[in-house]
Enzyme design. Sequence first.
Site, PDB file in Angstrom:
ATOM      1  CG  ASN A   7      27.825 -19.553 -28.149  1.00 48.16           C
ATOM      2  OD1 ASN A   7      28.999 -19.786 -27.851  1.00 48.16           O
ATOM      3  ND2 ASN A   7      27.079 -18.685 -27.479  1.00 48.16           N
ATOM      4  CG  ASP A 147      32.170 -12.692 -28.057  1.00 47.28           C
ATOM      5  OD1 ASP A 147      31.706 -13.277 -29.053  1.00 47.28           O
ATOM      6  OD2 ASP A 147      31.786 -12.910 -26.898  1.00 47.28           O
ATOM      7  CG  HIS A 207      25.299  -6.298 -23.812  1.00 52.88           C
ATOM      8  ND1 HIS A 207      24.844  -6.927 -24.943  1.00 52.88           N
ATOM      9  CD2 HIS A 207      25.312  -7.237 -22.840  1.00 52.88           C
ATOM     10  CE1 HIS A 207      24.597  -8.193 -24.676  1.00 52.88           C
ATOM     11  NE2 HIS A 207      24.878  -8.408 -23.404  1.00 52.88           N
ATOM     12  NE  ARG A 284      14.431 -11.853 -13.755  1.00 52.59           N
ATOM     13  CZ  ARG A 284      14.443 -12.732 -14.740  1.00 52.59           C
ATOM     14  NH1 ARG A 284      13.416 -12.837 -15.534  1.00 52.59           N
ATOM     15  NH2 ARG A 284      15.485 -13.516 -14.921  1.00 52.59           N
TER      16      ARG A 284
HETATM   17  P1  ADP Z   1      23.271 -13.068 -20.253  1.00 50.64           P
HETATM   18  O1  ADP Z   1      24.374 -12.098 -20.051  1.00 50.64           O
HETATM   19  O2  ADP Z   1      23.426 -14.339 -19.468  1.00 50.64           O
HETATM   20  O3  ADP Z   1      22.844 -13.272 -21.698  1.00 50.64           O
HETATM   21  P2  ADP Z   1      20.741 -11.638 -20.039  1.00 50.64           P
HETATM   22  O4  ADP Z   1      21.045 -10.624 -21.071  1.00 50.64           O
HETATM   23  O5  ADP Z   1      19.666 -12.632 -20.301  1.00 50.64           O
HETATM   24  O6  ADP Z   1      22.021 -12.384 -19.519  1.00 50.64           O
HETATM   25  O7  ADP Z   1      20.358 -10.832 -18.707  1.00 50.64           O
HETATM   26  C1  ADP Z   1      20.063 -11.470 -17.513  1.00 50.64           C
HETATM   27  C2  ADP Z   1      19.716 -10.405 -16.490  1.00 50.64           C
HETATM   28  O8  ADP Z   1      18.558  -9.670 -16.928  1.00 50.64           O
HETATM   29  C3  ADP Z   1      19.390 -10.972 -15.126  1.00 50.64           C
HETATM   30  O9  ADP Z   1      20.038 -10.221 -14.119  1.00 50.64           O
HETATM   31  C4  ADP Z   1      17.884 -10.760 -15.025  1.00 50.64           C
HETATM   32  O10 ADP Z   1      17.440 -10.585 -13.713  1.00 50.64           O
HETATM   33  C5  ADP Z   1      17.720  -9.485 -15.812  1.00 50.64           C
HETATM   34  N1  ADP Z   1      16.302  -9.305 -16.170  1.00 50.64           N
HETATM   35  C6  ADP Z   1      15.535 -10.061 -16.988  1.00 50.64           C
HETATM   36  N2  ADP Z   1      14.257  -9.622 -16.983  1.00 50.64           N
HETATM   37  C7  ADP Z   1      14.209  -8.561 -16.127  1.00 50.64           C
HETATM   38  C8  ADP Z   1      13.182  -7.680 -15.662  1.00 50.64           C
HETATM   39  N3  ADP Z   1      11.928  -7.804 -16.076  1.00 50.64           N
HETATM   40  N4  ADP Z   1      13.521  -6.709 -14.789  1.00 50.64           N
HETATM   41  C9  ADP Z   1      14.782  -6.592 -14.342  1.00 50.64           C
HETATM   42  N5  ADP Z   1      15.796  -7.384 -14.735  1.00 50.64           N
HETATM   43  C10 ADP Z   1      15.527  -8.360 -15.612  1.00 50.64           C
END
Ligand code: ADP
Length: 382
Positions: A7, A147, A207, A284
Site C-alpha cells: 500500500n 477501493d 466502517h 477516544r
Molecule cells: P483509519 O481510518 O486511520 O484506519 P482506524 O480504523 O484505526 O482509522 O480508527 C481510528 C479511530 O478509532 C480513532 O478515532 C480512534 O480514537 C478510534 N478508536 C480506537 N480505539 C477506540 C476505543 N477503544 N474507543 C473509542 N474509539 C476508539
Amino acid sequence: MKILIVNAGSSSLKYQVIDMADESTLAKGLIERIGIAGSKLKQTVGEKQYTVELPMKDHIEASKQMISALTHAEHGALKSMDEISAVGHRVVQGGETFTASTLIDDACLNAIKENIPLAPLHNPANLMGIQACLKVMPDKPMVAVFDTSFHQTMPPQAYLYGVPYAYYERLRVRRYGFHGTSHRYIANQGAAFLGKDVKDLRIITCHLGNGSSICAVDHGKSVDTSMGLTPLEGVLMGTRSGTVDPAALQFIMNTDGINIDEMLEILNKKSGLLGVSGVSSDMRDVESAALEGNKQAQIALNMLVRGIKKYIAGYAAIMGGVDVVIFTAGIGENSIELREAVLSDMSFMGIELDKEKNKVRGKDAEISAAGSKVKLLVIPTN
Ligand code: ADP
C-alpha cells in the site's frame, strides 16, 4: 502460497506478507519519509521488531529495502523472494474502468493513470509503488485491488449528483465510494458468522475509523455508499467534514477571502470531530472530553451518531428493509458508547440492542437482543 501486499502513499509504503494457507500475517512493515530526510523502515515479524534508518530517495529504493528486510537472515520472514507467489497493490481510485481486482499489465497501468484526475493525491503514489515493485520484482505477477471497485454495482440514481448530466458524461463526475475492500469483506464475514449466504441478505456496513463510510449491501452488491467522488462526503470523520452545503463554502470563502484549495484543506484536515469539538480528531479524546462536560465534544459526538442513524434508516428504505447492521474499524469495533447511541431508539425498524452483549471490542460478535428482527454485529475489518 505467500502473497506480498503493498500500500504505497506519496512518501510511505506499507506492506504485509500473508500466508494464504491460514491467512496469517508473516511480516508487517512500514516505510516512512521516502524522498525526504529521515527515511525509516520498521518491520514486525512475530515478536521481532526491526528498524532501519537510511536514506531512501524514491519508492524503488524503498522497495529494495523492503525486500532486504523481508529476507534478512536474522530479522526477516522469508529465505528468499522466491517464496512470494504474487504481489497485491492497493489502488484508491479505479474509476469506472475497474469492477474487480485486476492483473497488472500495460493496459491496467494506463487505466490507473487515466484515473489520476479523480484521485490526484492517491493514484500517482499507488502507481509509484507498483512501478517500483515491477522494477525490483519483474517476474512476479502483480494484482491491483481498488477501493472503489466493489461500489461499481451502484445504480445511476445512487451514483449521480444533481448537477447537469454533461459533467458525468464529460468529466465522470459521480459517486465512486471508498473502503470497498472493507465493506465487501465485512458483509461476507458477517453473513458467514450468521451461517447465511450474503446473497440472501440486506446488510448495512458501517466502517467507522479515522475515515468513515457506510454502505448498503443488497444481496451481496453495493447499491449505495456515503463517500462520493472523493472520501470527503458522508458522515462526520476524524478531520473531514462529511457532507456540507456547497453554498456555505462560497459564503466562508468570500467572507474570509480564502481560495478553494485553502477551503478544501480546512474541510479535509481541520473539520470533523477535530473541527467541531476543538479537542482532537481521535474518538477516544473526544469521548473523554464529552464525559468531562465539554459541550463542543458532546455536540460532535451527537452529530456523528445522528449522521450514522440517518444512513442506516435511509439505506433500509432503499433496500426495502434491512436484515443485518455491521460495525467495523477503529470506532465501530471499539466504541461501545457510540454503538449504543446509534442503535438505541431504533426499535421502530426492528433494531434491538443487547447492551450487555454490546460490551465487546475488536472481535466478531453479535450484539443484538434475542428478539431483534435486525441482526447487529461487530466484525473487525481486515
Ligand atoms: P483509519 O481510518 O486511520 O484506519 P482506524 O480504523 O484505526 O482509522 O480508527 C481510528 C479511530 O478509532 C480513532 O478515532 C480512534 O480514537 C478510534 N478508536 C480506537 N480505539 C477506540 C476505543 N477503544 N474507543 C473509542 N474509539 C476508539
